[in-house]
Write an enzyme that holds these catalytic residues in place. Sequence first.
Site, PDB file in Angstrom:
ATOM      1  N   CYS A 131      82.795  23.039  19.357  1.00 55.58           N
ATOM      2  CA  CYS A 131      81.960  24.048  20.010  1.00 55.58           C
ATOM      3  C   CYS A 131      82.576  24.491  21.332  1.00 55.58           C
ATOM      4  O   CYS A 131      82.508  23.757  22.326  1.00 55.58           O
ATOM      5  CB  CYS A 131      80.560  23.465  20.241  1.00 55.58           C
ATOM      6  SG  CYS A 131      79.497  24.541  21.191  1.00 55.58           S
ATOM      7  N   CYS A 134      80.009  24.945  24.176  1.00 57.52           N
ATOM      8  CA  CYS A 134      79.528  23.709  24.803  1.00 57.52           C
ATOM      9  C   CYS A 134      80.589  23.101  25.715  1.00 57.52           C
ATOM     10  O   CYS A 134      80.282  22.584  26.778  1.00 57.52           O
ATOM     11  CB  CYS A 134      79.181  22.656  23.753  1.00 57.52           C
ATOM     12  SG  CYS A 134      78.349  23.277  22.321  1.00 57.52           S
ATOM     13  N   ASP A 135      81.839  23.117  25.279  1.00 64.74           N
ATOM     14  CA  ASP A 135      82.854  22.285  25.933  1.00 64.74           C
ATOM     15  C   ASP A 135      83.972  23.055  26.619  1.00 64.74           C
ATOM     16  O   ASP A 135      84.766  22.460  27.347  1.00 64.74           O
ATOM     17  CB  ASP A 135      83.471  21.330  24.896  1.00 64.74           C
ATOM     18  CG  ASP A 135      82.418  20.423  24.267  1.00 64.74           C
ATOM     19  OD1 ASP A 135      81.483  20.028  24.996  1.00 64.74           O
ATOM     20  OD2 ASP A 135      82.523  20.122  23.072  1.00 64.74           O
TER      21      ASP A 135
END
Length: 315
Positions: A131, A134-135
């Site tokens: 992701c 997200c990261d």
Amino acid sequence: MEDVIIIGTGPAGLTAAVYAARAELNPLVLTGDTPGGQVTITEALDNFPGFPDGISGYELFQNMKNQAERFGAKLVTDTATSVDLKTRPFKIQARENLYQTQSIIISTGSDPRKLDVPGENQFAGKGVSYCATCDGFFFRDKKVVVVGGGDSAIEEGLFLTKFAASVTVIHRRDRLRAHAHLQNRAFANKKMKFVWDSVVSEILGDKQQGVQGVRLKNVNSKDISELETDGVFIFIGHIPNTQIFKGQLDMDETGIIITDRRQRTSVPGVFAAGDVQDNLYRQAVTSAGAGAAAAMEAEKFIAELEGTAYPGKLE
Ligand code: NAP
């Protein structure tokens, strides 16, 4: 005993919830372990109609949830672990409760496919990610690789160029699967690099540092090489979350639930919508459309069961 239970709260499930609630079926909606599903990890949806400036996946989820609840859908934090579709009413065993229902709409979505190579599990969350939204932030000015050549790999790779110093796409063929407009943007982006005809055979690193590199194999020459990297983002497709329905519903060889064009599965009264039955479009908007259709079909099914007339025009 419920009239309809909706399993999953992605765009398909929540749209089904809006329609079923407005049809006064009082739908019970099991949220699953990740309420909102994959759309919530999408930073910006620019192609969901009605939002000319785009909308974040999380905001879209919240809006859909609020809309479903406004009409009386009951969202319950619970996750289905097994189902019995052989006897009626259908039974859904979830972590917290056993539920019984006349009809079910399955919208359990899908999960990212794993590479299944050494180091992948060991470094998950320590440089291995599925992701970018997200990261990506954690890789500011660092080198990352993206594995895959589809729309997800290229779209997420482009997103990663906002943070990373370089984004190297590793693809097992010599051309991308992604749509032309994404390819054009990727080839024009100075931070994007490409390693063709190659697969990642191992993710390298150590306990303290996390990911430090990848071992690559050229699929033609069979040459092995190593590439330094701080992060590995894997986008090689998805696996539908249909395990609990195996043996009870017709599926294709990849585990996708087979439906007709009215979202009906092989068991009357059980409908499916979204990534669980569609591996072709996999868009928030197509999932939402399928969810709406599934709810209308569930309404018709319940009306027939109760001997009342369905107000619409479905056969
Ligand atoms: P996908 O289209 O199935 O692409 C998966 C990619 O991973 C392919 O390039 C495939 O290689 C590669 N791959 C698969 N297994 C692999 C393995 N074991 N090792 C190495 N590489 C592997 O998946 P996706 O990109 O997630 O897209 C899924 C669907 O969602 C598509 O219909 C796509 O159009 C849609 N989507 C649309 C958008 C958008 O419109 N903005 C964004 C994201 C996704 P090959 O090419 O050799 O098969």
